[in-house]
Scaffold this active site. Sequence first.
Site, PDB file in Angstrom:
ATOM      1  N   ASP A  35      39.065  -1.897  22.847  1.00  0.00           N
ATOM      2  CA  ASP A  35      37.494  -1.630  23.048  1.00  0.00           C
ATOM      3  C   ASP A  35      37.629  -0.933  23.630  1.00  0.00           C
ATOM      4  O   ASP A  35      37.851   0.394  23.130  1.00  0.00           O
ATOM      5  CB  ASP A  35      37.599  -3.168  23.802  1.00  0.00           C
ATOM      6  CG  ASP A  35      36.177  -3.477  24.198  1.00  0.00           C
ATOM      7  OD1 ASP A  35      35.248  -3.081  24.596  1.00  0.00           O
ATOM      8  OD2 ASP A  35      35.794  -4.755  24.307  1.00  0.00           O
ATOM      9  N   GLU A  41      31.039  -4.836  31.495  1.00  0.00           N
ATOM     10  CA  GLU A  41      30.738  -3.052  30.397  1.00  0.00           C
ATOM     11  C   GLU A  41      31.086  -1.932  30.850  1.00  0.00           C
ATOM     12  O   GLU A  41      30.148  -2.591  31.915  1.00  0.00           O
ATOM     13  CB  GLU A  41      30.342  -3.404  29.435  1.00  0.00           C
ATOM     14  CG  GLU A  41      31.299  -4.569  28.199  1.00  0.00           C
ATOM     15  CD  GLU A  41      32.324  -3.197  27.701  1.00  0.00           C
ATOM     16  OE1 GLU A  41      32.785  -1.708  27.809  1.00  0.00           O
ATOM     17  OE2 GLU A  41      33.021  -3.392  26.543  1.00  0.00           O
TER      18      GLU A  41
END
Length: 319
Positions: free
Chosen positions: A226, A21
């Site tokens: 996301d 991420e």
Amino acid sequence: MTQQPLLLWQAITTVPDGLSESPFWHPQENRLYWLDIPGRRLARLAIEGQMQPKGEVEYWPMAEEPGCIAPVQGGGLIIALRDGIYLAKTWGGPLQRLAIAPYDTTQLRFNDGKCDAQGRFWAGSLYEPKDQALGVLYMLDAQGLHPMVGGAKDGVVTANGLAWSPDGCTAYWADTAAHQVRAFDFDVGSGQLSAGRVFHQMTPKPAGWAWGNTAPDMPLYGGRPDGAAVDSEGCYWSAQYEGHRLLRLSPSGQVLAEMRTPVPCPTMPCFGGPDLKTLFITTSRQGRSASELAQHPQAGGVFAMRVEVAGLAVNFHTP
């Protein structure tokens, strides 16, 4: 709506993360930075030219799950860990805590975040039981850590998709569980958010949907929002977790393009390379089935492709 073929993607890592991420391109170092949340580590990799890895990925273990990171003016990183926000002046160096996490760390942690153009650090929280929308978007400035939107009144389950328009006057924030990206008017001077509205609503996951189910009556699912990035034309690029794709949305929220991703769970895009026309994506393998991982062994890797429109440069934190 246009589509891009999978052949344009190139894997730039060989060892997958659990859930990678928060990627950003460091223009002064020609490095891509990102993190692995369940692996509790930060990562960085030097890139030659536009997409060619140079050397091996460097890892930096953390004591807790990192949610997001950003570069700091003058060197170093700002890091949101479960129990607070920290400053590291050097890679692998000591951590200086800037703010204590203002929530119950047994149920919440920091998730997606980045800096605005004024150097303030923003980080949203994730409510791990995922049965209430209690996530909050926080902003750290010289006066401390401030809740800006969210919580019991207008919170999210999983804070994601933070980004700003090129002029800085619009902020975007996604609630992954609600399949929704919100937009806000953004006061550049104060950092205040106002006029919250739905920017783009994705279709929720159909009841009974499961990855890999090829039954004729199985409904389609395009994924949920996301992480995100904005390009120089003001378009919002949203990673669609479980959707096997990225969406490029116009400043009005219209789907302009769909880019299929090499694995089903992209987590966040960012732009990099010398001309900011290399699109990087992080991905996840956490919680995926054995059959899915057998079909997509590169899940959890980091990938790159060239795009026609440059992205926006990363914003640095101002200590």
